[in-house]
Design a protein around this motif. Structure first.
Motif, mmCIF file in Angstrom:
data_model
loop_
_atom_site.group_PDB
_atom_site.id
_atom_site.type_symbol
_atom_site.label_atom_id
_atom_site.label_comp_id
_atom_site.label_asym_id
_atom_site.label_seq_id
_atom_site.Cartn_x
_atom_site.Cartn_y
_atom_site.Cartn_z
ATOM 1 N N ILE A 1 4.747 -13.328 -4.449
ATOM 2 C CA ILE A 1 4.813 -12.061 -5.035
ATOM 3 C C ILE A 1 4.346 -10.982 -3.933
ATOM 4 O O ILE A 1 4.241 -9.701 -4.583
ATOM 5 N N LEU A 2 3.883 -11.515 -2.839
ATOM 6 C CA LEU A 2 3.136 -10.301 -1.800
ATOM 7 C C LEU A 2 4.124 -9.178 -1.722
ATOM 8 O O LEU A 2 3.814 -8.297 -1.974
ATOM 9 N N TRP A 3 5.352 -9.468 -1.417
ATOM 10 C CA TRP A 3 6.491 -8.284 -0.986
ATOM 11 C C TRP A 3 6.639 -7.601 -2.246
ATOM 12 O O TRP A 3 7.080 -6.445 -1.968
ATOM 13 N N LEU A 4 6.681 -8.161 -3.406
ATOM 14 C CA LEU A 4 6.986 -7.389 -4.585
ATOM 15 C C LEU A 4 5.659 -6.245 -4.760
ATOM 16 O O LEU A 4 6.189 -5.077 -4.948
ATOM 17 N N ILE A 5 4.688 -6.742 -4.435
ATOM 18 C CA ILE A 5 3.333 -5.652 -4.253
ATOM 19 C C ILE A 5 3.591 -4.650 -3.404
ATOM 20 O O ILE A 5 3.336 -3.446 -3.497
ATOM 21 N N VAL A 6 3.887 -5.229 -2.206
ATOM 22 C CA VAL A 6 4.024 -4.108 -1.122
ATOM 23 C C VAL A 6 5.272 -3.276 -1.237
ATOM 24 O O VAL A 6 5.166 -1.840 -1.190
ATOM 25 N N LEU A 7 6.309 -3.812 -1.823
ATOM 26 C CA LEU A 7 7.314 -2.531 -2.367
ATOM 27 C C LEU A 7 6.978 -1.897 -3.412
ATOM 28 O O LEU A 7 7.342 -0.584 -3.269
ATOM 29 N N LEU A 8 6.034 -2.187 -4.186
ATOM 30 C CA LEU A 8 5.796 -0.987 -5.312
ATOM 31 C C LEU A 8 4.908 -0.087 -4.623
ATOM 32 O O LEU A 8 5.025 1.117 -5.029
ATOM 33 N N GLY A 9 3.886 -0.255 -3.494
ATOM 34 C CA GLY A 9 3.263 0.508 -2.564
ATOM 35 C C GLY A 9 4.109 1.394 -1.981
ATOM 36 O O GLY A 9 4.059 2.622 -1.999
ATOM 37 N N GLU A 10 5.268 1.130 -1.549
ATOM 38 C CA GLU A 10 6.162 1.958 -0.327
ATOM 39 C C GLU A 10 6.929 2.716 -1.186
ATOM 40 O O GLU A 10 7.358 3.698 -0.794
ATOM 41 N N LEU A 11 7.292 2.255 -2.666
ATOM 42 C CA LEU A 11 7.987 3.234 -3.409
ATOM 43 C C LEU A 11 7.116 4.430 -4.017
ATOM 44 O O LEU A 11 7.674 5.481 -4.432
ATOM 45 N N CYS A 12 5.868 4.441 -3.750
ATOM 46 C CA CYS A 12 4.857 5.475 -4.044
ATOM 47 C C CYS A 12 5.141 5.914 -5.508
ATOM 48 O O CYS A 12 5.033 7.433 -5.601
ATOM 49 N N SER A 13 5.511 5.376 -6.227
ATOM 50 C CA SER A 13 5.889 5.824 -7.861
ATOM 51 C C SER A 13 4.786 5.433 -8.801
ATOM 52 O O SER A 13 4.158 4.443 -8.971
ATOM 53 N N PRO A 14 4.474 6.659 -9.480
ATOM 54 C CA PRO A 14 3.368 6.622 -10.429
ATOM 55 C C PRO A 14 3.767 5.493 -11.501
ATOM 56 O O PRO A 14 2.773 4.897 -12.091
ATOM 57 N N LEU A 15 4.941 5.152 -11.682
ATOM 58 C CA LEU A 15 5.233 3.989 -12.737
ATOM 59 C C LEU A 15 4.719 2.626 -12.282
ATOM 60 O O LEU A 15 4.518 1.870 -13.007
#
Length: 234
Positions: free
Chosen positions: A24-38
């Protein structure tokens, strides 16, 4: 896809929490890279899973990338969470240059002495020299083993010394799995702090430095950044 991808990634993160076959690491990283309040709510939930150290660290760094919109959720966890949850929340707040984050960290110096060493580092990350009097006041009453972090924070703020956090690097390299770390990724100071705060004997063994005056502390130049090492086998 940008922000439109957040719901699908969040859903995949929820499904993979207890599945050892999924990373799940890359899923967490992608959420950070998207920088979305969602992504704030799922990342804050991940941050609170302190039994998953590396995932909690990655979630904290992802929230720092989202920035000021994440401050309210992190502030709530910093006030109501257990010690390790507060530690991770403080670290994220330290990386977010925001007046609300700074005010909470200053307030926590007197409210949460158990994590004084962590708060000292986070205030150094904020980069505001006006924090020096607050840090020195707490330094005089903190546990002896915490004084090293307070002195380093005061010195770095006085000299304007600041190293960019590891999460500011290219994410493809920052979160690359390293066999030498048992398939973890490069350790930030946060992870080391969690080790210290989990082990009472380790804290008691740490050598405390004698109290010094503010003038003595600021007179010392900050330690220079170490040059990156190259693996001799590569």
């Amino acid at each position: 896809l940008g922000e439109a991808a957040v719901p699908a990634i969040t859903d995949a993160l929820a499904r993979g929490q207890d599945d050892e076959a999924r990373d799940i690491l890359w899923l967490i990283v992608l959420l950070g890279e998207l920088c979305s309040p969602l992504a704030i709510e799922p990342l804050t939930h991940q941050l609170s899973r302190t039994d998953l150290d590396l995932m909690a660290q990655a979630a904290g760094e992802a929230l720092a990338k989202i920035g000021p919109p994440a401050v309210p959720a992190l502030s709530e966890l910093a006030r109501s969470g257990d010690p390790l949850q507060r530690l991770y929340a403080y670290a994220s707040l330290g990386w977010i240059r925001d007046d609300r984050a700074y005010a909470l960290l200053i307030d926590a110096l007197s409210r949460d002495p158990e994590l004084g060493d962590v708060l000292a580092v986070t205030l150094a990350e904020q980069g505001r020299p006006e924090a020096i009097p607050h840090l020195y006041q707490t330094y005089q009453t903190c546990e002896p083993w915490q004084r090293v972090e307070f002195e380093e924070a005061i010195r770095d703020l006085h000299w304007g010394q600041h190293s960019p956090p590891l999460w500011s690097r290219d994410w493809r390299l920052r979160y690359r799995r390293l066999p030498a770390l048992e398939e973890g990724f490069e350790l930030e100071w946060v992870f080391i702090s969690t080790v210290v705060h989990r082990d009472r004997e380790l804290r008691e063994k740490r050598a405390g430095v004698p109290l010094r005056s503010l003038e003595e502390i600021t007179k010392d130049p900050p330690e220079p950044d170490e040059a990156p090492e190259t693996c001799e086998e590569c």
